[in-house]
Design an enzyme around this catalytic site. Sequence first.
Site, PDB file in Angstrom:
ATOM      1  N   ASP A 144       0.852  -1.174   0.000  1.00 18.56           N
ATOM      2  CA  ASP A 144       0.000   0.000   0.000  1.00 18.56           C
ATOM      3  C   ASP A 144       0.891   1.228   0.000  1.00 18.56           C
ATOM      4  O   ASP A 144       2.104   1.132   0.160  1.00 18.56           O
ATOM      5  CB  ASP A 144      -1.068  -0.032   1.098  1.00 18.56           C
ATOM      6  CG  ASP A 144      -0.545   0.386   2.446  1.00 18.56           C
ATOM      7  OD1 ASP A 144       0.664   0.215   2.673  1.00 18.56           O
ATOM      8  OD2 ASP A 144      -1.338   0.869   3.264  1.00 18.56           O
ATOM      9  N   THR A 204     -16.336   4.529   2.285  1.00 17.47           N
ATOM     10  CA  THR A 204     -16.896   5.817   1.865  1.00 17.47           C
ATOM     11  C   THR A 204     -15.797   6.817   1.513  1.00 17.47           C
ATOM     12  O   THR A 204     -16.013   7.752   0.777  1.00 17.47           O
ATOM     13  CB  THR A 204     -17.743   6.432   2.985  1.00 17.47           C
ATOM     14  OG1 THR A 204     -16.904   6.610   4.135  1.00 17.47           O
ATOM     15  CG2 THR A 204     -18.898   5.527   3.363  1.00 17.47           C
ATOM     16  N   ARG A 205     -14.633   6.613   2.065  1.00 21.25           N
ATOM     17  CA  ARG A 205     -13.484   7.520   1.944  1.00 21.25           C
ATOM     18  C   ARG A 205     -13.858   8.948   2.354  1.00 21.25           C
ATOM     19  O   ARG A 205     -13.467   9.915   1.732  1.00 21.25           O
ATOM     20  CB  ARG A 205     -12.884   7.457   0.530  1.00 21.25           C
ATOM     21  CG  ARG A 205     -12.204   6.096   0.311  1.00 21.25           C
ATOM     22  CD  ARG A 205     -11.458   6.001  -0.983  1.00 21.25           C
ATOM     23  NE  ARG A 205     -12.386   5.955  -2.085  1.00 21.25           N
ATOM     24  CZ  ARG A 205     -12.180   6.554  -3.253  1.00 21.25           C
ATOM     25  NH1 ARG A 205     -11.093   7.239  -3.469  1.00 21.25           N
ATOM     26  NH2 ARG A 205     -13.067   6.451  -4.200  1.00 21.25           N
ATOM     27  N   ASP A 264      -6.567  -3.280   5.368  1.00 18.70           N
ATOM     28  CA  ASP A 264      -5.668  -4.199   4.671  1.00 18.70           C
ATOM     29  C   ASP A 264      -5.875  -5.648   5.121  1.00 18.70           C
ATOM     30  O   ASP A 264      -5.411  -6.580   4.457  1.00 18.70           O
ATOM     31  CB  ASP A 264      -4.196  -3.836   4.942  1.00 18.70           C
ATOM     32  CG  ASP A 264      -3.831  -2.464   4.405  1.00 18.70           C
ATOM     33  OD1 ASP A 264      -4.365  -2.104   3.345  1.00 18.70           O
ATOM     34  OD2 ASP A 264      -3.025  -1.773   5.048  1.00 18.70           O
TER      35      ASP A 264
HETATM   36  N1  LIG Z   1      -9.488  10.803   8.076  1.00 16.58           N
HETATM   37  C1  LIG Z   1      -9.954  10.888   6.837  1.00 16.58           C
HETATM   38  N2  LIG Z   1     -11.073  11.574   6.589  1.00 16.58           N
HETATM   39  C2  LIG Z   1     -11.557  11.668   5.346  1.00 16.58           C
HETATM   40  N3  LIG Z   1     -10.999  11.111   4.287  1.00 16.58           N
HETATM   41  C3  LIG Z   1      -9.883  10.415   4.426  1.00 16.58           C
HETATM   42  C4  LIG Z   1      -9.288  10.254   5.722  1.00 16.58           C
HETATM   43  N4  LIG Z   1      -8.186   9.514   5.592  1.00 16.58           N
HETATM   44  C5  LIG Z   1      -8.081   9.203   4.300  1.00 16.58           C
HETATM   45  N5  LIG Z   1      -9.089   9.743   3.572  1.00 16.58           N
HETATM   46  C6  LIG Z   1      -9.330   9.617   2.132  1.00 16.58           C
HETATM   47  O1  LIG Z   1      -9.642   8.277   1.824  1.00 16.58           O
HETATM   48  C7  LIG Z   1      -8.699   7.727   0.906  1.00 16.58           C
HETATM   49  C8  LIG Z   1      -8.413   6.295   1.278  1.00 16.58           C
HETATM   50  O2  LIG Z   1      -7.726   6.273   2.491  1.00 16.58           O
HETATM   51  P1  LIG Z   1      -7.070   4.979   3.088  1.00 16.58           P
HETATM   52  O3  LIG Z   1      -6.218   5.353   4.250  1.00 16.58           O
HETATM   53  O4  LIG Z   1      -8.116   3.955   3.254  1.00 16.58           O
HETATM   54  O5  LIG Z   1      -6.128   4.570   1.910  1.00 16.58           O
HETATM   55  P2  LIG Z   1      -5.523   3.126   1.712  1.00 16.58           P
HETATM   56  O6  LIG Z   1      -6.487   2.310   0.952  1.00 16.58           O
HETATM   57  O7  LIG Z   1      -5.055   2.614   3.019  1.00 16.58           O
HETATM   58  O8  LIG Z   1      -4.315   3.382   0.773  1.00 16.58           O
HETATM   59  P3  LIG Z   1      -2.976   4.002   1.202  1.00 16.58           P
HETATM   60  O9  LIG Z   1      -2.741   3.678   2.636  1.00 16.58           O
HETATM   61  O10 LIG Z   1      -2.016   3.364   0.274  1.00 16.58           O
HETATM   62  O11 LIG Z   1      -3.149   5.466   0.932  1.00 16.58           O
HETATM   63  C9  LIG Z   1      -7.494   8.613   1.037  1.00 16.58           C
HETATM   64  O12 LIG Z   1      -6.753   8.638  -0.155  1.00 16.58           O
HETATM   65  C10 LIG Z   1      -8.118   9.964   1.331  1.00 16.58           C
HETATM   66  O13 LIG Z   1      -8.525  10.589   0.123  1.00 16.58           O
HETATM   67 MG   LIG Z   2      -3.359   2.549   4.536  1.00 18.85          MG
END
Ligand SMILES: Nc1ncnc2c1ncn2[C@@H]1O[C@H](COP(=O)(O)OP(=O)(O)OP(=O)(O)O)[C@@H](O)[C@H]1O
Ligand SMILES: [Mg+2]
Length: 679
Positions: free
Chosen positions: A304, A377-378, A519
């Site tokens: 990741d 939802t991101r 993950d």
């Molecule tokens: N605390 C938060 N509040 C709102 N949106 C967030 C937050 N953290 C992350 N995001 C958004 O959600 C997306 C996905 O985050 P996430 O941490 O799940 O990524 P991931 O799938 O673990 O990949 P990686 O760790 O490689 O970035 C991020 O790229 C960001 O745009």
């Molecule tokens: Mg991550």
Amino acid sequence: MSKTRTVALPKDLYRQAIVESFKKLDPRVMMKNPVMFVVEVGFVITLLLTFFPSLFGGESKPLFNGVVTFILFVTILFANFAESLAEGRGKAQAQSLKKTKQETKARRLAKDGTTQMVHSTELRKGDIVIVETGELIPSDGEIIEGVASVDESAITGESAPVIKEAGGDFSSVTGGTRVVSDQIRIRITSDPGESFLDRMISLVEGAKRQKTPNEIALNTLLVSLTLIFLIVCTTLLPIAGFVNAAIPVATLIALLVCLIPTTIGGLLSAIGIAGMDRVTQFNVIAMSGKAVEASGDINTIILDKTGTITHGNRMAAEFVTVGRAKLEVLNRVAAQSSRYDETPEGRSVIELAKKQGLSGEALDLPGSEGVEFRAETRMSGTNLADGTLIRKGAVDAIKKYVSEQGGSIPADLETKANAIAVAGGTPLAVVEGKTILGLIYLKDTVKPGMRERFDELRRMGIRTVMCTGDNPLTAATIAKEAGVDDFVAEAKPEDKIALIRKEQAEGKLVAMTGDGTNDAPALAQADVGLAMNSGTVAAKEAANMVDLDSDPTKIIEVVAIGKQLLMTRGALTTFSIANDVAKYFAIIPAMFMLAIPQMSALNIMNLATPQSAILSALLFNAIIIPLLIPLAMKGVKYTPMSASKLLSRNLVVYGLGGILVPFIGIKLIDMILAAFRLV
Ligand SMILES: Nc1ncnc2c1ncn2[C@@H]1O[C@H](COP(=O)(O)OP(=O)(O)OP(=O)(O)O)[C@@H](O)[C@H]1O
Ligand SMILES: [Mg+2]
Ligand SMILES: [K+]
């Protein structure tokens, strides 16, 4: 980049191994290794023949029988010694870990809010405890409130304290580590006897060591070979009788032991244990030998982005307004959207807003409620008491959210978000109601030395794929900077699993490193799942390996060790079986010369006497085991090159070597025996 961890070896490691080798003579233990068990049975028969030379009729020489008995005994001891020595280091490590496992008192929080002192062994999953500065964390858990720096040296060997905090990917704590500052609330995640430390102890101790599928397959081959030679040797008796050449039983047993694969049979488990042990020395805890072996055959590695390829402390660095929004408004709303967001990203947003002059009152939001960040939802946010919904999140997610409510997308959103992404940052859009006010620039940087490591993996024939929840532009920038082969952006947890399944369906073995709860499913699906010790409990439980140093690139060392393990086993099997050629030429002519002197033409090795030929071959067969222990333990040298090249090189070295070395060795032993007139 990664360091190895050395455990103080007890001075009496060798003495202990010798004692263990005698204990392992117990037939019930020997039976687990059929090849060596056959040697033990042979030993018992020749021992009987030493005292009762005419037990099976005919004449046999008690002295010769006695010498064969002795050599067989030593052969078994050598094999047992190899295994005991390999086990010794793990036992020593388990000992030192057990010292860490102290019983402590814990402050458990009752339902009514009072606290109660209990024994750490009374804690169960779901209990909440409070741990303060200087105290030991009583059991594994997840921080639900607070930030603390924790000294984890008892587990990781690393003395610098690490920051642990509620929410996000750095929330898990391990029992036996010490809080060095601040106070935290922990939800216990393991029942007594099932903690990480418990599992670690039983793993390094080898208590639950199970044979891997590869080992079982090889063992079956060795047993088949043993059976074939057993049949060959027993049928030699009537054949010899047919030509009137009586073959003494002890000679036949010597022949059998020389031909069955005792070298690899004696070293097989030591090779496996030593492989696991090498992984441990790199501060990686492998839950099974199977995982270590699988890593030797990996074709694809999925990593990741955040925290693996980048440093991962994604911090809010700037607020960028869009449309006609005012900066103060964006500041306030961004902070309010993070009011309940316990992730490091969320906290950094509030910090930045305060730094830019936001007063604390803006975060006083009576009657409001938080919406936690979810990978699906991101987005995360706050529902205000007056019904206003505030959200922040991935730009495409927010766009969709706003469109669904009939809101409009400011014209400059796209370009401003792209500018952040192209620089490698993560843009988060902020929305109040259905008005997008602007962007939060989350900054993150690629760790140094990444490109070199990925180049190394490419030379090993392994493809690297970065899989991130982030947007395609940010992903592309980071992927290019780090030098991965491929990337997948806007990946949800299920996309990560789908990617792994797709590769696996093509017959590939997949490794994955990760630290987040999102993950976990992918870590479980991968053939090799390496979780970071700093990561969440869910990630660590799903994975089959945990890196105590939380260095995701450690997967490279693990792959190298796995390859080395497979190669060592292959090399020593080849060597062991190739050895038979020389032994045939030493023993078969000798056996028949005893009865038919004309057969001496077959004595191409020109060995002194038939007895000397047999004993030299048997001695060589015994001595080769301890001589190969260092190689079995250290593993054959691995240099990154293609699999087919490696195979042909090893065939030449260990196949040809396996044929030539015993010719020289047996001849030398024969000359020494003759020189001292021992035969
Ligand atoms: N605390 C938060 N509040 C709102 N949106 C967030 C937050 N953290 C992350 N995001 C958004 O959600 C997306 C996905 O985050 P996430 O941490 O799940 O990524 P991931 O799938 O673990 O990949 P990686 O760790 O490689 O970035 C991020 O790229 C960001 O745009
Ligand atoms: Mg991550
Ligand atoms: K042998």
